[in-house]
Scaffold this motif. Structure first.
Motif, PDB file in Angstrom:
ATOM      1  N   PHE A  20       0.983  -1.224  -0.082  1.00 32.27           N
ATOM      2  CA  PHE A  20       0.013   0.080  -0.069  1.00 32.27           C
ATOM      3  C   PHE A  20       0.843   1.362  -0.116  1.00 32.27           C
ATOM      4  CE2 PHE A  20      -2.372  -3.503   1.902  1.00 32.27           C
ATOM      5  CZ  PHE A  20      -3.609  -3.372   1.274  1.00 32.27           C
ATOM      6  N   VAL A  21       2.236   1.198   0.030  1.00 36.42           N
ATOM      7  CA  VAL A  21       3.173   2.231  -0.021  1.00 36.42           C
ATOM      8  C   VAL A  21       3.527   2.436  -1.584  1.00 36.42           C
ATOM      9  CG1 VAL A  21       5.613   3.009   0.473  1.00 36.42           C
ATOM     10  CG2 VAL A  21       3.942   1.790   2.240  1.00 36.42           C
ATOM     11  N   PRO A  22       3.410   3.662  -1.930  1.00 33.64           N
ATOM     12  CA  PRO A  22       3.825   3.742  -3.145  1.00 33.64           C
ATOM     13  C   PRO A  22       5.548   3.675  -3.435  1.00 33.64           C
ATOM     14  CG  PRO A  22       3.266   6.032  -2.452  1.00 33.64           C
ATOM     15  CD  PRO A  22       2.776   4.743  -1.481  1.00 33.64           C
ATOM     16  N   TRP A  23       5.958   2.848  -4.171  1.00 33.63           N
ATOM     17  CA  TRP A  23       7.279   2.451  -4.253  1.00 33.63           C
ATOM     18  C   TRP A  23       7.993   3.551  -4.740  1.00 33.63           C
ATOM     19  CZ3 TRP A  23       9.003  -3.160  -4.592  1.00 33.63           C
ATOM     20  CH2 TRP A  23       8.292  -3.944  -3.867  1.00 33.63           C
ATOM     21  N   SER A  24       7.394   4.561  -5.583  1.00 38.58           N
ATOM     22  CA  SER A  24       8.177   5.475  -6.483  1.00 38.58           C
ATOM     23  C   SER A  24       7.199   6.530  -6.740  1.00 38.58           C
ATOM     24  CB  SER A  24       8.756   5.063  -7.741  1.00 38.58           C
ATOM     25  OG  SER A  24       9.513   6.091  -8.359  1.00 38.58           O
ATOM     26  N   VAL A  25       7.455   7.802  -6.617  1.00 39.67           N
ATOM     27  CA  VAL A  25       6.509   8.756  -7.010  1.00 39.67           C
ATOM     28  C   VAL A  25       7.114   9.963  -8.068  1.00 39.67           C
ATOM     29  CG1 VAL A  25       5.031  10.680  -6.129  1.00 39.67           C
ATOM     30  CG2 VAL A  25       5.351   8.807  -4.756  1.00 39.67           C
ATOM     31  N   GLN A  26       6.474   9.756  -9.297  1.00 39.53           N
ATOM     32  CA  GLN A  26       6.924  10.633 -10.199  1.00 39.53           C
ATOM     33  C   GLN A  26       5.917  11.781 -10.520  1.00 39.53           C
ATOM     34  OE1 GLN A  26       7.072   6.892 -11.503  1.00 39.53           O
ATOM     35  NE2 GLN A  26       8.887   7.261 -10.130  1.00 39.53           N
ATOM     36  N   VAL A  27       6.598  13.112 -10.342  1.00 45.55           N
ATOM     37  CA  VAL A  27       5.783  14.160 -10.396  1.00 45.55           C
ATOM     38  C   VAL A  27       6.167  14.913 -11.829  1.00 45.55           C
ATOM     39  CG1 VAL A  27       5.159  16.476  -9.566  1.00 45.55           C
ATOM     40  CG2 VAL A  27       5.638  14.519  -8.069  1.00 45.55           C
ATOM     41  N   PHE A  28       5.268  15.149 -12.743  1.00 46.04           N
ATOM     42  CA  PHE A  28       5.625  15.776 -14.050  1.00 46.04           C
ATOM     43  C   PHE A  28       5.230  17.271 -13.917  1.00 46.04           C
ATOM     44  CE2 PHE A  28       4.036  11.549 -14.350  1.00 46.04           C
ATOM     45  CZ  PHE A  28       5.117  10.845 -15.189  1.00 46.04           C
ATOM     46  N   SER A  29       6.324  18.050 -14.338  1.00 49.68           N
ATOM     47  CA  SER A  29       6.273  19.549 -14.343  1.00 49.68           C
ATOM     48  C   SER A  29       5.444  20.199 -13.152  1.00 49.68           C
ATOM     49  CB  SER A  29       5.318  19.962 -15.655  1.00 49.68           C
ATOM     50  OG  SER A  29       6.067  19.512 -16.769  1.00 49.68           O
ATOM     51  N   ARG A  31       2.870  19.058 -11.291  1.00 47.97           N
ATOM     52  CA  ARG A  31       1.538  18.921 -10.995  1.00 47.97           C
ATOM     53  C   ARG A  31       0.926  17.555 -11.368  1.00 47.97           C
ATOM     54  NH1 ARG A  31       2.402  21.384 -16.042  1.00 47.97           N
ATOM     55  NH2 ARG A  31       1.158  20.428 -17.787  1.00 47.97           N
ATOM     56  N   ASP A  32       1.194  16.911 -12.312  1.00 43.76           N
ATOM     57  CA  ASP A  32       0.658  15.444 -12.705  1.00 43.76           C
ATOM     58  C   ASP A  32       1.577  14.443 -11.886  1.00 43.76           C
ATOM     59  OD1 ASP A  32      -1.448  16.568 -14.128  1.00 43.76           O
ATOM     60  OD2 ASP A  32      -0.007  16.298 -15.685  1.00 43.76           O
ATOM     61  N   ALA A  33       1.103  13.468 -11.244  1.00 43.85           N
ATOM     62  CA  ALA A  33       1.891  12.396 -10.575  1.00 43.85           C
ATOM     63  C   ALA A  33       1.493  10.860 -11.058  1.00 43.85           C
ATOM     64  CB  ALA A  33       1.710  12.667  -9.122  1.00 43.85           C
ATOM     65  N   THR A  34       2.442  10.257 -10.993  1.00 51.04           N
ATOM     66  CA  THR A  34       2.173   8.751 -11.050  1.00 51.04           C
ATOM     67  C   THR A  34       2.861   8.276  -9.942  1.00 51.04           C
ATOM     68  OG1 THR A  34       2.407   8.784 -13.545  1.00 51.04           O
ATOM     69  CG2 THR A  34       2.808   6.685 -12.557  1.00 51.04           C
ATOM     70  N   PHE A  35       2.100   7.196  -9.231  1.00 57.28           N
ATOM     71  CA  PHE A  35       2.481   6.522  -7.963  1.00 57.28           C
ATOM     72  C   PHE A  35       2.772   5.121  -8.516  1.00 57.28           C
ATOM     73  CE2 PHE A  35      -0.234   9.915  -7.001  1.00 57.28           C
ATOM     74  CZ  PHE A  35       0.493  10.650  -5.779  1.00 57.28           C
ATOM     75  N   LEU A 118      16.239  11.576 -14.023  1.00 56.17           N
ATOM     76  CA  LEU A 118      17.113  12.185 -15.106  1.00 56.17           C
ATOM     77  C   LEU A 118      16.278  12.656 -16.417  1.00 56.17           C
ATOM     78  CD1 LEU A 118      19.805   9.347 -15.337  1.00 56.17           C
ATOM     79  CD2 LEU A 118      19.862  11.714 -14.014  1.00 56.17           C
ATOM     80  N   GLN A 119      14.892  12.546 -16.434  1.00 54.64           N
ATOM     81  CA  GLN A 119      14.133  13.156 -17.638  1.00 54.64           C
ATOM     82  C   GLN A 119      13.925  14.338 -17.269  1.00 54.64           C
ATOM     83  OE1 GLN A 119      10.755  10.352 -18.208  1.00 54.64           O
ATOM     84  NE2 GLN A 119      12.133   8.594 -18.585  1.00 54.64           N
ATOM     85  N   PRO A 120      13.766  15.326 -18.460  1.00 59.61           N
ATOM     86  CA  PRO A 120      13.454  16.697 -18.117  1.00 59.61           C
ATOM     87  C   PRO A 120      12.026  16.831 -17.594  1.00 59.61           C
ATOM     88  CG  PRO A 120      13.980  16.320 -20.350  1.00 59.61           C
ATOM     89  CD  PRO A 120      14.023  14.973 -19.689  1.00 59.61           C
ATOM     90  N   THR A 121      11.926  17.875 -16.810  1.00 61.07           N
ATOM     91  CA  THR A 121      10.662  18.217 -16.111  1.00 61.07           C
ATOM     92  C   THR A 121       9.863  17.062 -15.198  1.00 61.07           C
ATOM     93  OG1 THR A 121       8.916  17.575 -17.876  1.00 61.07           O
ATOM     94  CG2 THR A 121      10.121  19.720 -18.150  1.00 61.07           C
ATOM     95  N   ARG A 122      10.724  16.286 -14.916  1.00 63.27           N
ATOM     96  CA  ARG A 122       9.951  15.054 -14.228  1.00 63.27           C
ATOM     97  C   ARG A 122      11.009  14.991 -12.695  1.00 63.27           C
ATOM     98  NH1 ARG A 122       8.639   9.041 -15.994  1.00 63.27           N
ATOM     99  NH2 ARG A 122       7.660  10.244 -17.684  1.00 63.27           N
TER     100      ARG A 122
END
Length: 152
Positions: A20-29, A31-35, A118-122
């Motif tokens: 139930f814990v997000p193992w990685s959280v990516q935030v784009f610019s 505002r938008d996120a992927t868990f 390493l990706q731009p805006t992330r």
């Protein structure tokens, strides 16, 4: 917990809680996120859920190397959970194996977050690495230390 000892029900529940814990959280610019969880990923825009098998075999072809760290870390986590569960159920477990699997899973998750960062805006946050290392340290490090230095 020395080699040959076993995990408690509490340790098994704690390991299960890592689902139930997000193992990685990516935030784009910003505002938008992927868990990313052990079982799949949750996007915020548009709101959607993709299971890990669907991500690997349906939606994505030719994955970058760093993304392969995600299923690798899940396999290591499942092995650690199986080791702890069998230790709890059967009464025998080597905490060096279980703790080591958790540490290597944490390193794999760190590689995943690094690749995304390493990706731009992330921006990527390795939440799972911290959680996996915390569980390894809290539940297994005392037994591993005792097996290395019995006088401690």
């Amino acid at each position: 917990m020395a080699p040959g000892s076993h995990s408690s029900a509490g340790t098994v529940v704690l390991l299960l809680a890592l689902l139930f814990v997000p193992w990685s959280v990516q935030v784009f610019s910003g505002r938008d996120a992927t868990f990313l969880f052990a079982w799949g990923l949750l996007n915020t825009n548009p709101p959607s859920v993709t299971t890990l098998p669907d991500f690997l075999f349906v939606y994505t072809r030719g994955l970058p190397e760093y993304i392969l760290a995600w299923p690798l870390s899940v396999v290591l986590y499942v092995l650690a959970f199986a080791s702890a569960a069998s230790g709890w159920l059967l009464g025998r477990e080597d905490p060096r194996v279980t703790g080591g699997l958790l540490v290597v899973a944490a390193v794999a998750q760190l590689q995943l977050a690094w690749g995304f960062a390493l990706q731009p805006t992330r921006t990527a946050w390795p939440v799972g690495s911290v959680a996996l290392l915390a569980v390894a340290w809290w539940c297994y490090w005392p037994a591993v230390r005792a097996s290395i230095d019995p006088d401690s």
